[in-house]
Design a protein around this motif. Structure first.
Motif, PDB file in Angstrom:
ATOM      1  N   GLY A   1      -7.230  -1.288 -11.723  1.00 39.89           N
ATOM      2  CA  GLY A   1      -6.000  -0.773 -12.297  1.00 39.89           C
ATOM      3  C   GLY A   1      -5.530   0.500 -11.618  1.00 39.89           C
ATOM      4  N   GLU A   2      -6.480   1.278 -11.156  1.00 34.61           N
ATOM      5  CA  GLU A   2      -6.156   2.561 -10.512  1.00 34.61           C
ATOM      6  C   GLU A   2      -5.808   2.408  -9.046  1.00 34.61           C
ATOM      7  N   LEU A   3      -6.560   1.550  -8.327  1.00 35.20           N
ATOM      8  CA  LEU A   3      -6.457   1.468  -6.878  1.00 35.20           C
ATOM      9  C   LEU A   3      -5.805   0.198  -6.366  1.00 35.20           C
TER      10      LEU A   3
ATOM     11  N   THR B   1     -19.462   9.031  -7.473  1.00 29.68           N
ATOM     12  CA  THR B   1     -18.330   8.752  -6.600  1.00 29.68           C
ATOM     13  C   THR B   1     -18.423   9.612  -5.347  1.00 29.68           C
TER      14      THR B   1
ATOM     15  N   THR C   1     -16.211  10.749  -2.032  1.00 27.64           N
ATOM     16  CA  THR C   1     -14.865  10.804  -1.470  1.00 27.64           C
ATOM     17  C   THR C   1     -14.900  11.675  -0.225  1.00 27.64           C
TER      18      THR C   1
ATOM     19  N   SER D   1     -17.606   4.015  -5.257  1.00 28.82           N
ATOM     20  CA  SER D   1     -18.109   4.177  -6.622  1.00 28.82           C
ATOM     21  C   SER D   1     -19.446   3.460  -6.711  1.00 28.82           C
TER      22      SER D   1
ATOM     23  N   HIS E   1     -11.929   0.936  -1.007  1.00 26.30           N
ATOM     24  CA  HIS E   1     -12.815   1.671  -1.909  1.00 26.30           C
ATOM     25  C   HIS E   1     -14.003   0.761  -2.179  1.00 26.30           C
TER      26      HIS E   1
ATOM     27  N   GLU F   1     -11.234  -1.050 -14.361  1.00 23.53           N
ATOM     28  CA  GLU F   1     -10.718   0.316 -14.332  1.00 23.53           C
ATOM     29  C   GLU F   1     -10.307   0.702 -12.908  1.00 23.53           C
ATOM     30  N   LEU F   2     -11.173   0.416 -11.939  1.00 21.86           N
ATOM     31  CA  LEU F   2     -10.874   0.746 -10.549  1.00 21.86           C
ATOM     32  C   LEU F   2      -9.706  -0.076 -10.022  1.00 21.86           C
TER      33      LEU F   2
END
Length: 307
Positions: free
Chosen positions: A139-141, A65, A67, A111, A78, A136-137
């Motif tokens: 759900g998060e972003l 990752t 950032t 990512s 992202h 997963e991403l």
């Protein structure tokens, strides 16, 4: 007219041995075994001055990752990026340079899965693993804040992932970026044989051989391997970049035609004269211009959607 650096790159590409890899099928497995002994590259040290670079090894594959040190800019997407390499070769230094440069232009995070390679691991394992990462991403972003991209085989994986999401009625990413995408594992596109003498990297027979290794027994026209033959309707805004000296321009052209027939043409379609495979990643003026155009596309899509 192409730049001097592009002409020099064209002359230098044969020295890398990639064309031999894709042309000498009897030595492919031997060369893959040797490649497996090499250390997987990571972003150059210079990028640590601009990004926090982390590696998560809790999955069945490493996830890197990036950032921005000051945090991602508001509304910057992202980037979920899948590297190329025929599904059989590891990520390369050029991939990291392009990914980091694109993120730097956007003030974006990324990512980058170092996904398991064929023939040891095949599509029926790899694609679900990448789908799980996307879920997963998302759900998060938020799915709309993700830009899915990839080059060559990674471009095929990116499109196959979006088709998998669409089939299951799941939220799609906000955008899709395809650099020299390999979308037909049968490597049977019209015009490939005529272009092949000018292509300094790829050969149809070698692509098909890689496709067989990734397929794990599936037919090569299965959309998980060849998303060109899958459902192409309702895609997010897509940018496609290809070169006329790349046999995979055949796949890009067919994708453009199919999307056009659906009334959903690519938001960006850039076919560059005399450019080789994945020229967008090369340190040449044309490559930098392609990253500039990609960044402009992503800003337009994601900032507009955020307003």
């Amino acid at each position: 007219m192409i730049s001097l650096r592009a002409r020099l790159a064209e002359l230098a590409l044969p020295l890398l041995g990639i064309k031999r890899f894709f042309s000498q099928l009897d030595r492919m497995d031997e060369r893959l075994a040797k490649m497996r002994q090499a250390k997987s590259p990571r972003p150059a040290a210079k990028w640590q001055k601009r990004f926090r670079i982390e590696e998560d090894t809790s999955r069945s594959y490493p996830l890197v990752t990036l950032t921005p040190l000051g945090g991602a800019k508001p509304h910057a997407p992202h980037l979920l990026y899948f590297h190329g390499g025929g599904y059989v070769m590891d990520i390369a230094a050029l991939h990291w340079e392009a990914i980091a440069s694109l993120c730097d232009r956007l003030g974006a995070s990324a990512s980058v899965p170092i996904y398991p390679l064929a023939p040891e691991v095949t599509v029926t394992t790899t694609l679900p693993a990448m789908r799980a990462l996307y879920d997963e991403l998302a759900g998060e972003l938020g799915a709309e804040n993700i830009a899915v991209g990839g080059d060559s085989a990674g471009g095929g994986m990116a499109l196959a992932l979006v088709q998998d999401l669409k089939r299951d009625g799941r939220p799609l990413p906000g955008s899709l970026v395809l650099f020299s995408p390999w979308l037909d594992a049968t490597a049977s596109g019209e015009g490939m044989d005529a272009i092949e003498p000018r292509d300094k990297m790829l050969a149809p027979s070698g692509l098909e051989a890689c496709g067989v290794r990734y397929a794990g027994g599936l037919p090569l026209d299965d959309p998980r391997l060849s998303p060109l033959f899958g459902d192409l309707s309702g895609l997010p805004p897509v940018a496609v970049f290809a070169g006329t000296s790349d046999i995979l321009v055949s796949d890009a052209r067919r994708l453009r035609e199919k999307l056009g027939s659906l009334g959903e043409p690519p938001a960006v379609y850039r076919e560059a004269e005399r450019m080789q495979h994945v020229w967008m990643l090369l340190p040449i003026p044309e490559g930098r211009a392609a990253l500039d155009e990609t960044a402009a596309f992503l800003r337009h899509v994601h900032v507009k959607d955020a307003l």
